[in-house]
Design an enzyme around this catalytic site. Sequence first.
Site: not given
Ligand code: GLU
Length: 627
Positions: A415, A435, A493, A515
């Site tokens: 991200t 992701e 998310s 994160g």
């Molecule tokens: N897929 C994660 C979300 O939408 C974000 C992934 C990440 O920041 O590590 O919360």
Amino acid sequence: MPVREPDFLNPSCLRRAVLLALGSLAAATTAQAAIGLSLGDLPGLPLERPQAVVAVANPYGAEAGAQVLEKGGNAIDAAVAIAYALNVVEPQSAGIGGGGFMMIHHAASGRTFYIDSREKAPAGATPSMFVGVANASLQGVAVGVPGMVRGTALALDRFGRMPLHKVLQPAISLADRGFKATPRYVEASCNPRARNSPESEAFFCPGGVAPAVGSLVRNEALADTLRLIARNGPDCFYRYIPSKGCDIAKGVVEGQKWGQGGSMTLADLQDYRPALRDPVQATYRGYVIKAMSPPSSGGLTLLQMLKMLERFPIGDAAAGYGFGSVKTANVMAEAMRIAFADRSVWMGDADFVPVPSKGLLAQPYTDTRSLAIVPGQRQVTNPVADDPRPYQFAGVEVGKRLAVAEPVTGPGETTTHFAVADRWGNFVSYTNTIESSHGIGVFAGYKRPDGSFRNHGFLLNNELTDFNIVPSINPFTGGPGYNDVQPGKRPRSSMTPTMIFDAKGRPVLAYGSPGGSTIINSVLNVTLNLIDHGMELQQAINAPRLSVTSTSSSVTVEAALPQATVDGLKALGYSVGVADIGAVQGVGIDYKTGRYYGGADARREGTVITLPRSKPLLGWLGDLLKP
Ligand code: GLU
């Protein structure tokens, strides 16, 4: 064109990147002294001269945005250019194979909203599709229908000043001419996710060896894909139109058949639509904080925590609080535990489930929840979700409770967050993702009849593993868990692109972080640093963070948090782990001077460019906007 090596490639900067000591280091950025917030001192003078600023987790991405702004683009144009450029230079984090949330404060209308380009589950998805699937996040079944291309196109159509083909140019130039591998790019290149498929391994880690820092990385396949989109528009991504050479959709559908394959069809791609959404918002010590609404849990969880914490004098060192004190860390950790309990039950895609957003943020509800926070104590029994619905709808019966723990995920390579402000007063705060690091580690593409691989040069997301992996029951409704898989649904998310507004309703700051579920806590830490601890933006970003992403009393802290605080937390019974948390980028305005500021995170390769600039940051790259 004068040739100038980027700073981050010189040996001292490299060492600095490697030896990064959080909190003690001025960020490896061109950030200038930045604003701290105090309600009294924002009288609001008009801008004295045209200015703009970008803050991006990668120097090439920042440069792409800066050049678009310099050529007359607005913050929305620049944001789209940055998002595409990052697909080239930070492919492990985000790109057209994924999606995100683009928060826009639109100066002309005074409105603040989001373009939601979050991936969707295909029509054939089922709640149990991950059951029994080993390593689900590396399988095709994890791929959601990508949203970035239509999301950014919508942003440009409605609010941009430049056409799509123009803002795509920096990304095309970077992919075509190449960029010099940055330390972070190199570090991620041979991780197991990057090597999940032969094509991805051959590109990122050929022969099992990562490219050297500073070596040229070109991605001609991606350049071709971007040119197809530039020439034909976003439908060239979402529809299979061989007569125009538009075969990207076929590459996505074939790519997501990797391993335990997904059910995505060309129809799923064709049907994908981004959404325009309002933020959720709440006041905190006189400021209005607006953040991402469902399908993200980010805004609701962040605002719940702020509302629960507002009754404590967080900034008051004389009262035993203040930055880094045990008392502050203690109440922050407790607020996180409670909010994450509610998050696990009540948050999901509100297009599918009745998320009680109003109830979760209702003052009487958060007041009641806050009562469990007792300074000097740790909740010995893990907090459980409560029922906010009576604060939203009358007469709903309260059922039994369940606490669901959130797995702790570190920042890794996943991200990216960036922020932009332009001379017209538009602000953008954009978190974008595929992701996990390198998504499923598989490029979109397909086998041609002659057996060769038609590679589209971008990685496919594994966003669907943000759903509940195992079907669950909402303990209050008795129905399916709010974040269980459903066809067409967006996975919950944690992304939390956020803006702070002053008492006059003017945007002051736009920021956010990557994160995983720690995102919400990174944004909380920075918000408290700015508002309660009176830090300037860059300082607020540098300061060591603290995070709890479950109802348990396992706290993660960054290494630079004072040892006495860690010891104090342990004495209260918390277990304390150490890890880096998040990578925050933000931009802001000081209405006293009319100046824009930016802050970027040295935990990654954060870069701020303010305009007009005194010196070219990456002049050696030349004009990225020239085809
Ligand atoms: N897929 C994660 C979300 O939408 C974000 C992934 C990440 O920041 O590590 O919360």
